[in-house]
Design an enzyme around this catalytic site. Sequence first.
Site, PDB file in Angstrom:
ATOM      1  N   SER A   1       1.373  -3.860  10.153  1.00 26.28           N
ATOM      2  CA  SER A   1       2.194  -2.801   9.584  1.00 26.28           C
ATOM      3  C   SER A   1       3.672  -3.061   9.817  1.00 26.28           C
ATOM      4  O   SER A   1       4.219  -4.039   9.336  1.00 26.28           O
ATOM      5  CB  SER A   1       1.756  -1.452  10.164  1.00 26.28           C
ATOM      6  OG  SER A   1       2.423  -0.392   9.544  1.00 26.28           O
TER       7      SER A   1
ATOM      8  N   ASP B   1       7.240   0.318   4.425  1.00 25.81           N
ATOM      9  CA  ASP B   1       7.028  -0.465   5.637  1.00 25.81           C
ATOM     10  C   ASP B   1       6.299  -1.763   5.277  1.00 25.81           C
ATOM     11  O   ASP B   1       6.058  -2.063   4.097  1.00 25.81           O
ATOM     12  CB  ASP B   1       6.281   0.344   6.697  1.00 25.81           C
ATOM     13  CG  ASP B   1       4.855   0.696   6.318  1.00 25.81           C
ATOM     14  OD1 ASP B   1       4.490   0.552   5.130  1.00 25.81           O
ATOM     15  OD2 ASP B   1       4.098   1.127   7.200  1.00 25.81           O
TER      16      ASP B   1
ATOM     17  N   ASP C   1       3.276  -3.095   5.431  1.00 25.89           N
ATOM     18  CA  ASP C   1       2.034  -3.134   4.647  1.00 25.89           C
ATOM     19  C   ASP C   1       2.039  -2.109   3.526  1.00 25.89           C
ATOM     20  O   ASP C   1       1.027  -1.910   2.860  1.00 25.89           O
ATOM     21  CB  ASP C   1       0.810  -2.958   5.548  1.00 25.89           C
ATOM     22  CG  ASP C   1       0.784  -1.632   6.286  1.00 25.89           C
ATOM     23  OD1 ASP C   1       1.860  -1.035   6.483  1.00 25.89           O
ATOM     24  OD2 ASP C   1      -0.308  -1.196   6.696  1.00 25.89           O
TER      25      ASP C   1
ATOM     26  N   ASP D   1       2.013   1.070   3.246  1.00 27.66           N
ATOM     27  CA  ASP D   1       1.246   2.316   3.198  1.00 27.66           C
ATOM     28  C   ASP D   1       2.114   3.530   3.504  1.00 27.66           C
ATOM     29  O   ASP D   1       1.676   4.669   3.369  1.00 27.66           O
ATOM     30  CB  ASP D   1       0.023   2.267   4.119  1.00 27.66           C
ATOM     31  CG  ASP D   1       0.378   2.109   5.592  1.00 27.66           C
ATOM     32  OD1 ASP D   1       1.553   1.838   5.912  1.00 27.66           O
ATOM     33  OD2 ASP D   1      -0.541   2.233   6.431  1.00 27.66           O
TER      34      ASP D   1
END
Length: 457
Positions: free
Chosen positions: A106, A246, A248, A250
């Site tokens: 992440s 961010d 990743d 999500d």
Amino acid sequence: MPPTALHDPAALAQVFKAYDVRGRVPEQLDVDLVRRIGAAFVATTGATDVVVGHDMRTSSPGLAAAFAEGASRAGADVVEIGLASTDELYFASGALDRAGAMVTASHNPAAYNGLKLCHPGARPVGTDTGLTEIRDLVASGDEPTAEEPGVRSRRDLLEEYADRLLALAPVSGRPLTVVVDAGNGMAGLTAPAVLGRIEDLQVVPMYFELDGTFPHHEANPIEPANLRDLRERVVAEGADIGLAFDGDADRCFLVDERGEPVSPSALTSLIAARELAREPGATIIHNLISSRAVPELVGELGGRPVRTRVGHSFIKATMAQENAVFGGEHSGHFYFRDFWYADSGMLAALHALAALAGADVPLSRLVDRYTPYAASGEINSTVEDRERVLTALRNHLDGEGVTVDELDGTTFTHADWWVNVRPSNTEPLLRLNVEGRDTATMERLRDESLAIIRSQP
């Protein structure tokens, strides 16, 4: 084969978190360990079909291949979708009705990587839903293998993912200019695929090159320093809105036309209003550090607000139990019933764009009604004796007109303010959030609370 140093219980306790697996590569996480996790995932969950995706970190392709190898050795058929955002992996798990594994750390620095796991239908795997059993099997040293390994195949789902999101939140109306800061993360792949298909939307890209070393800034937009470039670019371009994702992709954060950050609670309220217009009386989930403006708005619009703990596994579980249409977290995670109760930064962005395109006011005015209170943001303090601090805070804050609950940490609620203090699960930290009816009230409660927190030995 006996476990290596990375697989002893103490080492595994460092990388198996409440909601995922995360650690430094290769010191805490390597291909051997991830292969074993893949095998244990299949053996403990009974998954017969698994979809695997990965982000742009330099270690991610190798770790994704290792997970796929372990899962297939344990007997599961594996579909590898390659480079993907985490919400694209959730889409794959839901659309294909397969268990899923996303290799990503992440927003963490480049040296880290990890795994986000889910059951079929994007249902989360956490400590209470299978992660503990996976950890324990890995620690045992056993690596399950099937008499007949599963089949591994590859599939590109990016276009189908874009179709799904655009169907859920179509954007039309006045032309808009949007600056998108992908932070060299996975939005550099998904933003062109999704936003590039919207007519009358001019996209100004920032840091779309996939680069897991994050050469421009960390892909963590909750930190104000990481929004600086986007804020300046929005003003320089005369853009209508800025989007920051961010690593990743999500999570999504907004910047208005003045270059000012938009509170994630305000975006929660905006999306809640849209969903309640579509489904009157629906249930909306908000976590306990969201602005009190969120449940107030939901109630005013005839919806049913439900408060929950911080953390995606709690949000998703509560959403499923309550059949909630939408859920928002102040950390920038937004969850949608029609997206398998999973979170999607890109779908949240589409809702913001759709609302803005359909309005005749700038974004700052559109969200102004959703930000009636003053908030401190989350402030972390290193504290060794957390119980002593909480006792001191209770003695100071608890009084006439104050209610106290311990849904997640300790929350003190007054008609004019609220204060929440939560301990970190992994570090000797206390996380403070304060909201007041005005800036002076918030700053007074913030400063008083911080003085107590930071004065303790």
